[in-house]
Design a protein around this motif. Structure first.
Motif, PDB file in Angstrom:
ATOM      1  N   LYS A   1       0.874  -1.172   0.000  1.00  0.00           N
ATOM      2  CA  LYS A   1       0.000   0.000   0.000  1.00  0.00           C
ATOM      3  C   LYS A   1       0.910   1.219   0.000  1.00  0.00           C
ATOM      4  O   LYS A   1       1.756   1.356   0.885  1.00  0.00           O
ATOM      5  N   ARG A   2       0.748   2.079  -0.979  1.00  0.00           N
ATOM      6  CA  ARG A   2       1.644   3.237  -1.066  1.00  0.00           C
ATOM      7  C   ARG A   2       1.440   4.179   0.115  1.00  0.00           C
ATOM      8  O   ARG A   2       2.371   4.863   0.540  1.00  0.00           O
ATOM      9  N   SER A   3       0.226   4.195   0.687  1.00  0.00           N
ATOM     10  CA  SER A   3      -0.023   5.050   1.845  1.00  0.00           C
ATOM     11  C   SER A   3       0.823   4.612   3.051  1.00  0.00           C
ATOM     12  O   SER A   3       1.136   5.435   3.920  1.00  0.00           O
TER      13      SER A   3
ATOM     14  N   GLY B   1       0.551   8.284  -0.410  1.00  0.00           N
ATOM     15  CA  GLY B   1      -0.826   7.932  -0.713  1.00  0.00           C
ATOM     16  C   GLY B   1      -1.682   9.021  -1.324  1.00  0.00           C
ATOM     17  O   GLY B   1      -2.915   8.911  -1.317  1.00  0.00           O
ATOM     18  N   LYS B   2      -1.084  10.050  -1.878  1.00  0.00           N
ATOM     19  CA  LYS B   2      -1.871  11.143  -2.457  1.00  0.00           C
ATOM     20  C   LYS B   2      -2.847  10.610  -3.519  1.00  0.00           C
ATOM     21  O   LYS B   2      -2.508   9.742  -4.308  1.00  0.00           O
TER      22      LYS B   2
ATOM     23  N   LYS C   1      -3.214   0.291  -3.548  1.00  0.00           N
ATOM     24  CA  LYS C   1      -2.450  -0.942  -3.704  1.00  0.00           C
ATOM     25  C   LYS C   1      -1.579  -0.843  -4.954  1.00  0.00           C
ATOM     26  O   LYS C   1      -2.057  -0.486  -6.026  1.00  0.00           O
ATOM     27  N   VAL C   2      -0.325  -1.160  -4.767  1.00  0.00           N
ATOM     28  CA  VAL C   2       0.642  -1.138  -5.866  1.00  0.00           C
ATOM     29  C   VAL C   2       1.290  -2.518  -5.944  1.00  0.00           C
ATOM     30  O   VAL C   2       1.801  -3.031  -4.946  1.00  0.00           O
ATOM     31  N   ARG C   3       1.253  -3.103  -7.120  1.00  0.00           N
ATOM     32  CA  ARG C   3       1.942  -4.380  -7.326  1.00  0.00           C
ATOM     33  C   ARG C   3       3.339  -4.081  -7.847  1.00  0.00           C
ATOM     34  O   ARG C   3       3.506  -3.323  -8.805  1.00  0.00           O
ATOM     35  N   ILE C   4       4.327  -4.684  -7.205  1.00  0.00           N
ATOM     36  CA  ILE C   4       5.722  -4.548  -7.634  1.00  0.00           C
ATOM     37  C   ILE C   4       6.150  -5.892  -8.197  1.00  0.00           C
ATOM     38  O   ILE C   4       6.065  -6.920  -7.514  1.00  0.00           O
ATOM     39  N   ASP C   5       6.581  -5.900  -9.457  1.00  0.00           N
ATOM     40  CA  ASP C   5       7.109  -7.101 -10.113  1.00  0.00           C
ATOM     41  C   ASP C   5       8.596  -6.893 -10.352  1.00  0.00           C
ATOM     42  O   ASP C   5       9.002  -5.845 -10.863  1.00  0.00           O
TER      43      ASP C   5
END
Length: 192
Positions: A164-166, A171-172, A180-184
């Motif tokens: 979660k970027r927040s 989290g702006k 939610k950010v998926r990192i591959d």
């Protein structure tokens, strides 16, 4: 007695030479030309945006016999590549990555879990903007073999996690722009 001692010494020496060599941990250096972390997130429900970082470094320690490993990756967050120079600057601003103050993101493993002789998950700590949170990378593919062009032992993997970027003070615009950010991570490394 002297003859018996010499015979026992010769047997011990022969046995030690015949025993298979024990594998030891091997260190691999990340190949920055073939290692790119990508990140994706929901953009107002219109689309899933996909971007990457162009500069990644680090090292991996791997011991297949002992089924242990360690991963230490540094991502140059100033190398973010969204496909738009204007948006690259936007992502690097204080509301998101704040690359002027925090030019790198770092992942350091705490445990590598194996399924058979291959890593299955990598537990560790991810630091973004000076904030460290535990994450688990799920390994979707892994290869260890001699590199056909470099003529050195190499390893490669694909893995992902969702954050979660927040949680990292980035989290702006959430929840309109997905939190939610998926990192591959596509990673290749060559033995030192």
């Amino acid at each position: 007695m002297k003859h018996l001692t010499k015979t026992l010494a010769a047997i011990a020496l022969a046995a030690s030479m015949a025993a298979p060599a024990m594998a030891a941990p091997e260190t691999y250096v990340v190949d920055g030309a073939h290692s790119y972390p990508r990140f994706s997130y929901d953009h107002f429900g219109f689309s899933t945006q996909l971007s990457r970082f162009d500069n990644t470094s680090g090292q991996i320690v791997f011991d297949r016999t002992a089924k242990t490993g360690a991963v230490d990756i540094t991502i140059d967050t100033t190398s973010v590549n969204t496909g738009s120079a204007e948006f690259d600057e936007h992502i690097q601003a204080t509301d998101f990555l704040d690359t002027a103050a925090y030019p790198t993101a770092i992942f350091k493993s705490t445990k590598v879990n194996f399924d058979g002789d291959k890593p299955a998950t990598i537990e560790g700590n991810l630091t973004i903007k000076g904030i460290t949170k535990p994450v688990t990378l799920t390994v979707t593919s892994f290869q260890a073999m001699p590199h056909p062009m470099m003529k050195k032992d190499a390893i490669g993997a694909n893995a992902y996690t969702v954050i979660k970027r927040s949680d990292f003070n980035a989290g702006k615009f959430a929840p309109h722009i997905g939190d939610k950010v998926r990192i591959d991570l596509a990673l290749e490394a060559v033995k030192k």
